[in-house]
Motif scaffolding. Structure first.
Motif, PDB file in Angstrom:
ATOM      1  N   LEU A 207       0.823  -1.206   0.000  1.00 48.36           N
ATOM      2  CA  LEU A 207       0.000   0.000   0.000  1.00 48.36           C
ATOM      3  C   LEU A 207       0.859   1.258   0.000  1.00 48.36           C
ATOM      4  CD1 LEU A 207      -2.757   1.390   0.239  1.00 48.36           C
ATOM      5  CD2 LEU A 207      -2.607   1.085   2.721  1.00 48.36           C
ATOM      6  N   SER A 208       1.972   1.236   0.740  1.00 48.15           N
ATOM      7  CA  SER A 208       2.827   2.426   0.804  1.00 48.15           C
ATOM      8  C   SER A 208       3.659   2.609  -0.455  1.00 48.15           C
ATOM      9  CB  SER A 208       3.747   2.340   2.025  1.00 48.15           C
ATOM     10  OG  SER A 208       4.666   1.261   1.901  1.00 48.15           O
ATOM     11  N   GLU A 209       4.030   1.515  -1.120  1.00 49.61           N
ATOM     12  CA  GLU A 209       4.912   1.609  -2.284  1.00 49.61           C
ATOM     13  C   GLU A 209       4.175   1.662  -3.612  1.00 49.61           C
ATOM     14  OE1 GLU A 209       7.628  -1.653  -2.029  1.00 49.61           O
ATOM     15  OE2 GLU A 209       8.934  -0.624  -0.578  1.00 49.61           O
ATOM     16  N   ASN A 210       2.999   1.028  -3.670  1.00 55.11           N
ATOM     17  CA  ASN A 210       2.267   0.967  -4.937  1.00 55.11           C
ATOM     18  C   ASN A 210       0.777   0.913  -4.634  1.00 55.11           C
ATOM     19  OD1 ASN A 210       1.258   0.509  -7.496  1.00 55.11           O
ATOM     20  ND2 ASN A 210       2.810  -1.015  -8.044  1.00 55.11           N
ATOM     21  N   LYS A 211       0.228   2.053  -4.228  1.00 54.35           N
ATOM     22  CA  LYS A 211      -1.170   2.110  -3.798  1.00 54.35           C
ATOM     23  C   LYS A 211      -2.115   1.678  -4.914  1.00 54.35           C
ATOM     24  CE  LYS A 211      -4.633   5.189  -1.784  1.00 54.35           C
ATOM     25  NZ  LYS A 211      -4.908   6.552  -1.260  1.00 54.35           N
ATOM     26  N   GLU A 212      -1.814   2.063  -6.147  1.00 57.08           N
ATOM     27  CA  GLU A 212      -2.687   1.712  -7.269  1.00 57.08           C
ATOM     28  C   GLU A 212      -2.811   0.192  -7.411  1.00 57.08           C
ATOM     29  OE1 GLU A 212      -2.961   2.321 -12.144  1.00 57.08           O
ATOM     30  OE2 GLU A 212      -1.501   3.462 -10.960  1.00 57.08           O
ATOM     31  N   PHE A 213      -1.681  -0.514  -7.294  1.00 53.97           N
ATOM     32  CA  PHE A 213      -1.721  -1.973  -7.403  1.00 53.97           C
ATOM     33  C   PHE A 213      -2.453  -2.582  -6.209  1.00 53.97           C
ATOM     34  CE2 PHE A 213       0.847  -6.099  -6.891  1.00 53.97           C
ATOM     35  CZ  PHE A 213      -0.072  -6.816  -7.640  1.00 53.97           C
ATOM     36  N   PHE A 214      -2.226  -2.041  -5.002  1.00 50.47           N
ATOM     37  CA  PHE A 214      -2.914  -2.558  -3.825  1.00 50.47           C
ATOM     38  C   PHE A 214      -4.425  -2.443  -3.986  1.00 50.47           C
ATOM     39  CE2 PHE A 214      -5.031  -1.973   0.236  1.00 50.47           C
ATOM     40  CZ  PHE A 214      -4.591  -3.080   0.951  1.00 50.47           C
ATOM     41  N   VAL A 215      -4.894  -1.288  -4.432  1.00 49.67           N
ATOM     42  CA  VAL A 215      -6.338  -1.079  -4.619  1.00 49.67           C
ATOM     43  C   VAL A 215      -6.881  -2.055  -5.656  1.00 49.67           C
ATOM     44  CG1 VAL A 215      -8.088   0.547  -5.431  1.00 49.67           C
ATOM     45  CG2 VAL A 215      -6.293   1.318  -3.852  1.00 49.67           C
ATOM     46  N   ARG A 216      -6.140  -2.245  -6.728  1.00 52.17           N
ATOM     47  CA  ARG A 216      -6.592  -3.182  -7.770  1.00 52.17           C
ATOM     48  C   ARG A 216      -6.641  -4.606  -7.227  1.00 52.17           C
ATOM     49  NH1 ARG A 216      -3.659  -5.919 -11.658  1.00 52.17           N
ATOM     50  NH2 ARG A 216      -1.838  -4.549 -11.447  1.00 52.17           N
ATOM     51  N   MET A 217      -5.611  -5.006  -6.473  1.00 56.84           N
ATOM     52  CA  MET A 217      -5.617  -6.341  -5.909  1.00 56.84           C
ATOM     53  C   MET A 217      -6.761  -6.506  -4.915  1.00 56.84           C
ATOM     54  SD  MET A 217      -2.652  -8.512  -3.917  1.00 56.84           S
ATOM     55  CE  MET A 217      -2.707  -7.523  -2.434  1.00 56.84           C
ATOM     56  N   ASP A 218      -7.028  -5.472  -4.137  1.00 62.33           N
ATOM     57  CA  ASP A 218      -8.110  -5.528  -3.165  1.00 62.33           C
ATOM     58  C   ASP A 218      -9.458  -5.696  -3.861  1.00 62.33           C
ATOM     59  OD1 ASP A 218      -8.787  -5.439  -0.376  1.00 62.33           O
ATOM     60  OD2 ASP A 218      -9.718  -3.497  -0.756  1.00 62.33           O
ATOM     61  N   PRO A 298      -7.792  -8.150   1.347  1.00 63.22           N
ATOM     62  CA  PRO A 298      -6.497  -7.578   1.754  1.00 63.22           C
ATOM     63  C   PRO A 298      -6.643  -6.360   2.653  1.00 63.22           C
ATOM     64  CG  PRO A 298      -6.394  -8.267  -0.530  1.00 63.22           C
ATOM     65  CD  PRO A 298      -7.831  -8.459  -0.102  1.00 63.22           C
ATOM     66  N   SER A 299      -7.704  -5.579   2.454  1.00 63.97           N
ATOM     67  CA  SER A 299      -7.888  -4.377   3.271  1.00 63.97           C
ATOM     68  C   SER A 299      -8.586  -4.658   4.590  1.00 63.97           C
ATOM     69  CB  SER A 299      -8.702  -3.339   2.489  1.00 63.97           C
ATOM     70  OG  SER A 299      -9.960  -3.885   2.103  1.00 63.97           O
ATOM     71  N   SER A 300      -9.065  -5.896   4.797  1.00 65.16           N
ATOM     72  CA  SER A 300      -9.744  -6.228   6.045  1.00 65.16           C
ATOM     73  C   SER A 300      -8.725  -6.331   7.182  1.00 65.16           C
ATOM     74  CB  SER A 300     -10.497  -7.547   5.921  1.00 65.16           C
ATOM     75  OG  SER A 300     -11.473  -7.481   4.907  1.00 65.16           O
ATOM     76  N   LYS A 301      -9.213  -6.097   8.384  1.00 66.45           N
ATOM     77  CA  LYS A 301      -8.341  -6.189   9.557  1.00 66.45           C
ATOM     78  C   LYS A 301      -8.932  -7.211  10.528  1.00 66.45           C
ATOM     79  CE  LYS A 301      -5.586  -2.643   8.514  1.00 66.45           C
ATOM     80  NZ  LYS A 301      -4.131  -2.791   8.294  1.00 66.45           N
TER      81      LYS A 301
END
Length: 305
Positions: A207-218, A298-301
């Motif tokens: 999320l800190s290094e590649n937010k766009e990819f994290f959002v897409r993966m999520d 992935p974004s769940s806690k």
């Protein structure tokens, strides 16, 4: 037959004041109402939140007591968290549930702008975005699922329902958030140290290094899960990545690298980790799915994240 609970003693439906059940039938889970006074049992000697701190700062109270949330901190609305069928209890001659649970509705416009996207996409587990209310009122309104309290149905019947969602799918998301907050699995320390923490750290780094990819993966990953011989004392564990479509190649590679990275340390500690197994939910057998422990997106806690 009574079980000796103060919740007993609800009269038969035909003994309730005229029209009250018809009024209750207007409400569904996810409707908001004008907020009642919220209260909790707390300690003025060791306050842990802003409301109990006000009691402590006043100098008028010591020890344990019932604390009512002060007017300047009190929410304007509350949202119904009780299941719809338990509100009016249709078809039940002698109702068994005199209370409905409600949670605070709060405006989080003041939060850091960097957090607004997560709130709008319901990526903060204990907050659920309320789009219809936000559209009408401005700000950024959410249901706060960290607290709820009972109100008697006779009180609820005399309120007016406030619609805070724009579509049934949003109401369904609210129900799923309620279920997730209540139903998160309890996992042993070995799982937390050797699987959950490394995966969560990998999520945070991405999320800190590649937010766009994290959002897409999520968005691509419906949920990740584990198949484990014991949740509390695991020895063998398989990681599953579940989706409703074919995962992109870079997403699959990220999961493979992440699982490979935690495998050796887990095995050195006596936990055999296999996977990741990529599964399409549209074809995955239901019987096998029910054997999995679902851990969210992935974004769940989890509660200890």
């Amino acid at each position: 037959m009574t079980v000796g609970s103060f919740v007993d003693g609800v009269p038969a439906r035909d003994s309730w004041p005229a029209g009250i059940w018809q009024k209750l039938e207007r409400f569904v889970q996810g409707h908001a109402v004008p907020a009642p006074p919220f209260s909790f049992y707390g300690s003025a000697d060791e306050p842990l939140n802003s409301a109990s701190a006000k009691f402590a700062d006043s100098g008028e109270f010591t020890g344990e007591l019932v604390m009512t949330v002060p007017d300047d901190l009190a929410p304007r609305w509350a949202i119904i968290t009780t299941a719809t069928c338990d509100i009016a209890e249709p078809g039940v001659r002698r109702p068994k549930k005199p209370f409905v649970q409600v949670a605070p509705v709060v405006d989080l416009e003041h939060m850091q702008k960097s957090q607004h996207g997560n709130l709008l996409r319901n990526r903060v587990g204990h907050f659920v975005f309320l789009p219809a209310l936000t559209a009408r009122e401005g700000g950024l309104w959410v249901a706060d699922l960290r607290y709820d309290q009972p109100v008697e149905k006779s009180w609820l019947a005399h309120q007016e329902p406030v619609e805070v969602f724009e579509a049934e799918a949003q109401r369904d998301q609210f129900a799923r958030a309620l279920a997730w907050n209540r139903g998160r699995p309890a996992m042993g320390q070995a799982f937390i140290d050797l699987v959950q923490t490394p995966v969560q750290q990998a999520f945070d780094l991405l999320l800190s290094e590649n937010k766009e990819f994290f959002v897409r993966m999520d968005e691509e990953v419906t949920e990740w899960a584990v198949e484990v011989d014991s949740r509390l004392v695991p020895r063998r564990l398989a990681i599953f990545v579940l989706s409703s479509q074919q995962l992109s190649q870079d997403c699959q590679e990220w999961w493979q690298v992440t699982v490979d990275g935690l495998r050796k340390q887990a095995e050195d500690a006596g936990l055999t980790v296999t996977g990741p197994v990529f599964a399409d939910l549209s074809t995955y057998p239901a019987a096998e799915y029910l054997q999995l422990t679902v851990l969210g997106r992935p974004s769940s806690k989890l509660s200890n994240s």
